[in-house]
Design an enzyme around this catalytic site. Structure first.
Site, PDB file in Angstrom:
ATOM      1  N   ASP A  21       0.833  -1.213   0.000  1.00  0.00           N
ATOM      2  CA  ASP A  21       0.000   0.000   0.000  1.00  0.00           C
ATOM      3  C   ASP A  21       0.868   1.263   0.000  1.00  0.00           C
ATOM      4  O   ASP A  21       1.617   1.493   0.951  1.00  0.00           O
ATOM      5  CB  ASP A  21      -0.902   0.029   1.241  1.00  0.00           C
ATOM      6  CG  ASP A  21      -1.765  -1.228   1.359  1.00  0.00           C
ATOM      7  OD1 ASP A  21      -1.236  -2.329   1.099  1.00  0.00           O
ATOM      8  OD2 ASP A  21      -2.940  -1.090   1.718  1.00  0.00           O
ATOM      9  N   HIS A  23      -0.189   4.653  -0.242  1.00  0.00           N
ATOM     10  CA  HIS A  23      -0.750   5.779   0.537  1.00  0.00           C
ATOM     11  C   HIS A  23       0.076   7.049   0.377  1.00  0.00           C
ATOM     12  O   HIS A  23       0.490   7.685   1.361  1.00  0.00           O
ATOM     13  CB  HIS A  23      -0.864   5.399   2.026  1.00  0.00           C
ATOM     14  CG  HIS A  23      -2.052   4.534   2.327  1.00  0.00           C
ATOM     15  ND1 HIS A  23      -3.341   4.903   2.029  1.00  0.00           N
ATOM     16  CD2 HIS A  23      -2.138   3.307   2.908  1.00  0.00           C
ATOM     17  CE1 HIS A  23      -4.177   3.945   2.407  1.00  0.00           C
ATOM     18  NE2 HIS A  23      -3.473   2.959   2.922  1.00  0.00           N
ATOM     19  N   ASP A  50      -4.741   1.151  -2.786  1.00  0.00           N
ATOM     20  CA  ASP A  50      -4.556   2.205  -1.772  1.00  0.00           C
ATOM     21  C   ASP A  50      -3.325   3.041  -2.114  1.00  0.00           C
ATOM     22  O   ASP A  50      -2.359   3.131  -1.362  1.00  0.00           O
ATOM     23  CB  ASP A  50      -4.458   1.637  -0.340  1.00  0.00           C
ATOM     24  CG  ASP A  50      -5.823   1.360   0.273  1.00  0.00           C
ATOM     25  OD1 ASP A  50      -6.841   1.551  -0.443  1.00  0.00           O
ATOM     26  OD2 ASP A  50      -5.882   0.964   1.444  1.00  0.00           O
ATOM     27  N   ASN A  76      -9.749   0.049  -1.056  1.00  0.00           N
ATOM     28  CA  ASN A  76     -10.909   0.718  -0.463  1.00  0.00           C
ATOM     29  C   ASN A  76     -10.762   2.238  -0.509  1.00  0.00           C
ATOM     30  O   ASN A  76     -11.758   2.951  -0.591  1.00  0.00           O
ATOM     31  CB  ASN A  76     -11.167   0.233   0.971  1.00  0.00           C
ATOM     32  CG  ASN A  76      -9.966   0.366   1.869  1.00  0.00           C
ATOM     33  OD1 ASN A  76      -8.882  -0.097   1.528  1.00  0.00           O
ATOM     34  ND2 ASN A  76     -10.149   0.993   3.023  1.00  0.00           N
ATOM     35  N   HIS A  77      -9.523   2.749  -0.507  1.00  0.00           N
ATOM     36  CA  HIS A  77      -9.354   4.213  -0.587  1.00  0.00           C
ATOM     37  C   HIS A  77      -9.720   4.740  -1.974  1.00  0.00           C
ATOM     38  O   HIS A  77     -10.327   5.801  -2.076  1.00  0.00           O
ATOM     39  CB  HIS A  77      -7.933   4.618  -0.175  1.00  0.00           C
ATOM     40  CG  HIS A  77      -7.781   4.612   1.313  1.00  0.00           C
ATOM     41  ND1 HIS A  77      -7.820   5.743   2.083  1.00  0.00           N
ATOM     42  CD2 HIS A  77      -7.649   3.579   2.179  1.00  0.00           C
ATOM     43  CE1 HIS A  77      -7.700   5.418   3.364  1.00  0.00           C
ATOM     44  NE2 HIS A  77      -7.582   4.103   3.445  1.00  0.00           N
TER      45      HIS A  77
END
Ligand SMILES: [Mn+2]
Length: 285
Positions: A21, A23, A50, A76-77
């Site tokens: 991930d 981010h 993500d 999900n982001h």
């Protein structure tokens, strides 16, 4: 719309890498790619999703989606991001300030999008618009290669609903092949693909699951943070908490896995160099 499940051949010309991930931790990825001498003409980089929120360079991570060597599944982001911006993509209508304020995205590290609002014109920046189109096309599952070489890339877990028996907890290759043939994936399966933490939570609980699930090829995933790679029921979780690696009190980092050499590379905002170590994935029970 592109298909939610995409199948790709093995890479015979170069290497395949998987990154956990992101981010927004673009500069950490850059450092790892430099370390492995990533070859943009022959290698492929898969992302478990993500790409955005929480870290410093979300848009820069989304712009990777335009690269021909970059393959990312939706996390999900990205799902929360699309939920907020699909009306804008379809009708040029920006969410109202209240919709913004109370959106799931804003409660999960999505404040960065505010920097791209052009208030006077009630539009988003051109860079943002271009990235939004690419996010809307992200698939949910990549199936790569055949037979022994086959692996999958997903965001969270392949958990079945109401999975009570240990023999029947997760979807297998045969199920995924059926999703591919059907060219669709139901909403509840999609939700668990983004959000499930049942397996990876077991890594820190007393529950014991074997590392290999018969009938399921290695499935790279992320979503649940740990301070090292974990393998449970053929799921290999690469989320090592990159965005939290600014803190010297923890061992969080960004992890890049080399599928061919069975080793991983990691780095953090606390380090200026790269760690490398073997991590051989177990493929037979
Ligand atoms: Mn996630």
């Amino acid at each position: 719309m592109p298909l939610p499940i995409q199948k790709l051949p093995s890479n015979h010309l170069g290497k395949d890498y998987i990154v956990g991930d992101l981010h927004g931790c673009f500069s950490l990825l850059e450092r790892l790619m430099e370390e492995v001498s990533f070859d943009k003409n022959h290698d492929r980089l898969f992302s478990v999703g993500d790409l955005i929120d929480r870290g410093p360079e979300s848009l820069r991570c989304l712009q990777l989606l335009a690269e021909p060597w970059f393959y990312a599944v939706k996390g999900n982001h990205e799902d929360m991001f699309l939920e907020l911006f699909i009306p804008y993509l379809l009708n040029d209508k920006l969410p109202s300030s209240n919709v913004f304020k109370y959106s799931d995205l804003m409660h999960n590290g999505g404040e960065w999008v505010r920097n791209h609002i052009n208030q006077a014109q009630q539009t988003m920046s051109v860079e943002f618009d271009n990235a939004l189109v690419l996010v809307a096309k992200m698939p949910l599952i990549y199936i790569v290669g055949e037979g022994e070489q086959r692996f999958h890339v997903i965001h969270a877990e392949l958990m079945k609903p109401r999975a009570y028996s240990i023999d029947n907890l997760v979807y297998l290759d045969s199920d995924i092949d059926r999703f591919l043939l059907d060219e669709t994936i139901s909403h509840d399966i999609e939700d668990r693909l983004y959000w499930s933490r049942s397996l990876m939570k077991s890594a820190v609980s007393d529950l014991y699951y074997p590392r290999v699930q018969k009938g399921l090829s290695t499935t790279f995933c992320g979503h649940t943070i740990g301070n090292k790679i974990r393998q449970i029921l053929s799921h290999v979780c690469l989320d090592t908490g990159a965005f939290m690696s600014t803190d010297s009190d923890n061992n969080f980092c960004l992890t890049l896995y080399d599928v061919v050499e069975s080793k991983y590379f990691s780095t953090s905002y606390q380090q200026s160099d790269v760690n490398r170590a073997k991590y051989k994935i177990i493929t037979t029970p």
